[in-house]
Design a protein around this motif. Sequence first.
Motif, PDB file in Angstrom:
ATOM      1  N   TYR A   1      73.732  77.444  17.917  1.00 43.39           N
ATOM      2  CA  TYR A   1      72.995  78.575  18.485  1.00 43.39           C
ATOM      3  C   TYR A   1      72.276  79.371  17.395  1.00 43.39           C
ATOM      4  N   TYR A   2      72.954  79.607  16.269  1.00 48.20           N
ATOM      5  CA  TYR A   2      72.390  80.469  15.241  1.00 48.20           C
ATOM      6  C   TYR A   2      71.337  79.762  14.397  1.00 48.20           C
ATOM      7  N   PHE A   3      71.648  78.562  13.918  1.00 48.29           N
ATOM      8  CA  PHE A   3      70.758  77.893  12.970  1.00 48.29           C
ATOM      9  C   PHE A   3      69.692  77.030  13.629  1.00 48.29           C
ATOM     10  N   GLU A   4      69.994  76.411  14.738  1.00 50.71           N
ATOM     11  CA  GLU A   4      69.026  75.530  15.391  1.00 50.71           C
ATOM     12  C   GLU A   4      68.231  76.260  16.470  1.00 50.71           C
ATOM     13  N   ASP A   5      68.959  76.969  17.343  1.00 50.32           N
ATOM     14  CA  ASP A   5      68.289  77.661  18.448  1.00 50.32           C
ATOM     15  C   ASP A   5      67.747  79.029  18.044  1.00 50.32           C
ATOM     16  N   LYS A   6      68.133  79.473  16.838  1.00 52.33           N
ATOM     17  CA  LYS A   6      67.657  80.747  16.266  1.00 52.33           C
ATOM     18  C   LYS A   6      67.996  81.949  17.148  1.00 52.33           C
ATOM     19  N   LEU A   7      69.153  81.917  17.778  1.00 51.09           N
ATOM     20  CA  LEU A   7      69.598  83.053  18.583  1.00 51.09           C
ATOM     21  C   LEU A   7      70.192  84.127  17.686  1.00 51.09           C
ATOM     22  N   LYS A   8      70.171  85.358  18.162  1.00 50.93           N
ATOM     23  CA  LYS A   8      70.768  86.469  17.428  1.00 50.93           C
ATOM     24  C   LYS A   8      72.271  86.477  17.676  1.00 50.93           C
ATOM     25  N   ILE A   9      72.991  87.159  16.788  1.00 49.82           N
ATOM     26  CA  ILE A   9      74.447  87.238  16.915  1.00 49.82           C
ATOM     27  C   ILE A   9      74.840  87.875  18.240  1.00 49.82           C
ATOM     28  N   VAL A  10      74.130  88.901  18.646  1.00 52.89           N
ATOM     29  CA  VAL A  10      74.419  89.590  19.905  1.00 52.89           C
ATOM     30  C   VAL A  10      74.255  88.630  21.090  1.00 52.89           C
ATOM     31  N   GLU A  11      73.201  87.826  21.062  1.00 54.68           N
ATOM     32  CA  GLU A  11      72.954  86.868  22.147  1.00 54.68           C
ATOM     33  C   GLU A  11      74.038  85.799  22.188  1.00 54.68           C
ATOM     34  N   ILE A  12      74.460  85.316  21.026  1.00 53.64           N
ATOM     35  CA  ILE A  12      75.524  84.306  20.963  1.00 53.64           C
ATOM     36  C   ILE A  12      76.817  84.886  21.518  1.00 53.64           C
ATOM     37  N   ALA A  13      77.130  86.118  21.115  1.00 55.15           N
ATOM     38  CA  ALA A  13      78.353  86.771  21.592  1.00 55.15           C
ATOM     39  C   ALA A  13      78.330  86.925  23.108  1.00 55.15           C
ATOM     40  N   LYS A  14      77.178  87.246  23.650  1.00 55.68           N
ATOM     41  CA  LYS A  14      77.050  87.415  25.095  1.00 55.68           C
ATOM     42  C   LYS A  14      77.251  86.077  25.815  1.00 55.68           C
ATOM     43  N   ILE A  15      76.657  85.014  25.281  1.00 59.95           N
ATOM     44  CA  ILE A  15      76.782  83.685  25.888  1.00 59.95           C
ATOM     45  C   ILE A  15      78.238  83.217  25.871  1.00 59.95           C
ATOM     46  N   LEU A  16      78.897  83.402  24.735  1.00 61.59           N
ATOM     47  CA  LEU A  16      80.275  82.914  24.588  1.00 61.59           C
ATOM     48  C   LEU A  16      81.308  83.887  25.129  1.00 61.59           C
ATOM     49  N   GLY A  17      80.892  85.109  25.415  1.00 62.44           N
ATOM     50  CA  GLY A  17      81.806  86.097  25.978  1.00 62.44           C
ATOM     51  C   GLY A  17      82.794  86.632  24.947  1.00 62.44           C
ATOM     52  N   VAL A  18      82.349  86.752  23.715  1.00 66.42           N
ATOM     53  CA  VAL A  18      83.206  87.290  22.662  1.00 66.42           C
ATOM     54  C   VAL A  18      82.508  88.467  22.000  1.00 66.42           C
ATOM     55  N   ASN A  19      83.234  89.096  21.095  1.00 66.18           N
ATOM     56  CA  ASN A  19      82.698  90.238  20.375  1.00 66.18           C
ATOM     57  C   ASN A  19      81.721  89.748  19.295  1.00 66.18           C
ATOM     58  N   LYS A  20      80.716  90.549  18.984  1.00 64.25           N
ATOM     59  CA  LYS A  20      79.737  90.106  17.988  1.00 64.25           C
ATOM     60  C   LYS A  20      80.340  90.036  16.586  1.00 64.25           C
ATOM     61  N   SER A  21      81.374  90.832  16.312  1.00 64.01           N
ATOM     62  CA  SER A  21      82.031  90.747  15.006  1.00 64.01           C
ATOM     63  C   SER A  21      82.751  89.405  14.846  1.00 64.01           C
ATOM     64  N   THR A  22      83.235  88.853  15.949  1.00 71.61           N
ATOM     65  CA  THR A  22      83.879  87.540  15.913  1.00 71.61           C
ATOM     66  C   THR A  22      82.854  86.471  15.553  1.00 71.61           C
ATOM     67  N   VAL A  23      81.688  86.534  16.176  1.00 66.82           N
ATOM     68  CA  VAL A  23      80.625  85.572  15.888  1.00 66.82           C
ATOM     69  C   VAL A  23      80.189  85.706  14.435  1.00 66.82           C
ATOM     70  N   SER A  24      80.070  86.935  13.952  1.00 62.00           N
ATOM     71  CA  SER A  24      79.657  87.181  12.582  1.00 62.00           C
ATOM     72  C   SER A  24      80.689  86.598  11.611  1.00 62.00           C
ATOM     73  N   ARG A  25      81.955  86.776  11.899  1.00 64.52           N
ATOM     74  CA  ARG A  25      83.020  86.252  11.053  1.00 64.52           C
ATOM     75  C   ARG A  25      82.954  84.725  10.969  1.00 64.52           C
ATOM     76  N   VAL A  26      82.674  84.079  12.103  1.00 60.14           N
ATOM     77  CA  VAL A  26      82.566  82.614  12.133  1.00 60.14           C
ATOM     78  C   VAL A  26      81.359  82.171  11.321  1.00 60.14           C
ATOM     79  N   LEU A  27      80.249  82.869  11.445  1.00 62.34           N
ATOM     80  CA  LEU A  27      79.035  82.485  10.734  1.00 62.34           C
ATOM     81  C   LEU A  27      79.177  82.629   9.219  1.00 62.34           C
TER      82      LEU A  27
END
Length: 145
Positions: free
Chosen positions: A9-35
């Motif tokens: 989602y982040y590198f290929e689809d160029k989605l923002k962290i907020v958008e990824i968090a919304k799609i996966l249903g998690v907090n944006k800090s969690t997505v940021s930590r994974v990235l």
Amino acid sequence: MDVELVRKYYFEDKLKIVEIAKILGVNKSTVSRVLKQFPEYHQEKERRKKENQEKARQWRNEYKKQKREQYDEDYELVIKDHREAVQRLSRKGKLSDEVLVKLCILHYDYNKEKERLIFNESAGKRPADLPRSVYVHKNVLKQFR
């Protein structure tokens, strides 16, 4: 959470962290930590930051250009009105009642019964050279009907 899905989602689809968090249903800090686990994350983040700065710079320049053009148009209208007023004054030496009323139309109210423009005292004290009321034919000022 699927780490590869976040990566896609982040590198290929160029989605923002907020958008990824919304799609996966998690907090944006969690997505940021994974990235942050990925070495290319900081480069991508810097690239996006520069891209957004460039977009903002272009938007500001376009906005300034539009404002400049608007100012130029407004200025041209003022100059045109000024030239017309100068011509009217230079021909007769003084403004007619019709021209005075036209220049101060916002200070007049239309009385339908009398078919007259009457000076509105709430607009301020009436200058001595402005008439109290002026006859106006219905066909001339259709906006007052």
